[in-house]
Motif scaffolding. Structure first.
Motif, PDB file in Angstrom:
ATOM      1  N   VAL A 110     -30.162  -0.281  18.923  1.00  0.00           N
ATOM      2  CA  VAL A 110     -30.457   0.010  17.726  1.00  0.00           C
ATOM      3  C   VAL A 110     -32.152   0.443  17.810  1.00  0.00           C
ATOM      4  N   SER A 111     -32.611  -0.908  18.453  1.00  0.00           N
ATOM      5  CA  SER A 111     -33.984  -0.766  18.702  1.00  0.00           C
ATOM      6  C   SER A 111     -34.464   0.240  19.478  1.00  0.00           C
ATOM      7  N   VAL A 112     -33.888   0.529  20.616  1.00  0.00           N
ATOM      8  CA  VAL A 112     -34.708   1.423  21.688  1.00  0.00           C
ATOM      9  C   VAL A 112     -34.501   2.757  21.143  1.00  0.00           C
ATOM     10  N   LEU A 113     -33.429   3.207  20.494  1.00  0.00           N
ATOM     11  CA  LEU A 113     -33.210   4.478  19.787  1.00  0.00           C
ATOM     12  C   LEU A 113     -34.470   4.918  19.009  1.00  0.00           C
ATOM     13  N   ILE A 114     -34.748   3.637  17.858  1.00  0.00           N
ATOM     14  CA  ILE A 114     -35.881   3.845  16.979  1.00  0.00           C
ATOM     15  C   ILE A 114     -37.155   3.974  17.736  1.00  0.00           C
ATOM     16  N   TYR A 115     -37.427   3.291  18.807  1.00  0.00           N
ATOM     17  CA  TYR A 115     -38.681   3.370  19.450  1.00  0.00           C
ATOM     18  C   TYR A 115     -38.965   4.476  20.295  1.00  0.00           C
ATOM     19  N   VAL A 116     -37.655   5.304  20.627  1.00  0.00           N
ATOM     20  CA  VAL A 116     -37.871   6.561  21.344  1.00  0.00           C
ATOM     21  C   VAL A 116     -38.470   7.527  20.278  1.00  0.00           C
ATOM     22  N   TYR A 117     -38.460   7.349  19.312  1.00  0.00           N
ATOM     23  CA  TYR A 117     -38.650   8.121  18.122  1.00  0.00           C
ATOM     24  C   TYR A 117     -40.419   7.773  17.798  1.00  0.00           C
ATOM     25  N   ILE A 118     -40.373   6.496  17.654  1.00  0.00           N
ATOM     26  CA  ILE A 118     -41.853   6.072  17.262  1.00  0.00           C
ATOM     27  C   ILE A 118     -43.029   6.416  18.473  1.00  0.00           C
ATOM     28  N   ALA A 119     -42.353   6.209  19.753  1.00  0.00           N
ATOM     29  CA  ALA A 119     -43.309   6.228  20.871  1.00  0.00           C
ATOM     30  C   ALA A 119     -43.699   8.017  20.934  1.00  0.00           C
ATOM     31  N   TYR A 120     -42.785   8.900  20.345  1.00  0.00           N
ATOM     32  CA  TYR A 120     -43.033  10.289  20.633  1.00  0.00           C
ATOM     33  C   TYR A 120     -44.116  10.359  19.363  1.00  0.00           C
TER      34      TYR A 120
END
Length: 215
Positions: A46-56
């Motif tokens: 859950v965390s990493v999928l959100i951070y994929v978006y944030i990092a982009y």
């Protein structure tokens, strides 16, 4: 000091709900990993999928890529942890790298850094290509070793966290920067906990394994 405190307060007030969720599930994931609890993987996903978006959104392209890599390795680690080679335990045991695995780890770290730095420097608008690549290459190593349940994974995570603290603060992701500070503390505890678990398992299983070999 006043600037840092003001930055933390402002950053917390500006933190989105999405980042709060990513931070909370990320902290849970690291806590579960320290405890060798399989919930490390669903919370981490859950965390990493959100951070994929944030990092982009924040142009941390290497970090975006590594979070997608986290997702893949989380699925792999979830399966690997629950399928030990021996039928007498529910999960694989904590072990340390042998010489060959150390060479693989070094090659993975150096190779991933070189590729990431080249790509970020020449093909993206990243303003922190060196630091983004450095934290990412150690994160790649840490996730690989974590999936294989290697003690050295915590060393890689500690290095990653220490670099990420100032990097995310610079990017004004203050809550995430603070999260990596907490990650560092948990990672130290994780190393100690896994080392203890490894030593206990070695003393528990070694006599049985030696007895099997003797027969």
């Amino acid at each position: 000091m006043e600037y840092i405190i003001d930055g933390i307060v402002t950053g917390v007030l500006q933190t989105t709900i999405l980042e709060w969720i990513a931070v909370a599930t990320g902290l849970l994931s690291v806590w579960y990993s320290m405890k060798e609890n399989i919930w490390v993987y669903p919370t981490g996903i859950v965390s990493v999928l959100i951070y994929v978006y944030i990092a982009y959104i924040y142009k941390l392209y290497a970090d975006m890529g590594v979070n997608f890599y986290y997702f893949i390795m989380s699925v792999y680690g979830w399966y690997y942890w629950l399928h030990p080679k021996s039928d007498d335990r529910e999960q694989v045991r904590v072990t340390m790298n042998n010489k060959t695995e150390n060479l693989i780890s070094a090659a993975l770290t150096i190779g991933s850094f070189s590729i990431l730095y080249f790509v970020l420097s020449n093909f993206t608008d990243s303003d922190v290509p060196f630091w983004d690549s450095l934290t990412t290459c150690f994160a790649i190593l840490g996730m690989y070793l974590m999936a294989r349940k290697k003690l050295e994974s915590w060393v890689a995570w500690i290095i990653t966290d220490l670099i990420s603290i100032p990097l995310y603060f610079y990017k004004e992701l203050v809550l995430t920067s603070f999260q990596f500070l907490v990650f560092t503390i948990i990672a130290v505890g994780g190393y100690i906990s896994w080392k203890r678990s490894m030593e206990e398992n070695n003393s528990k299983f070694k006599p049985r394994e030696e007895q099997v070999e003797a027969t």
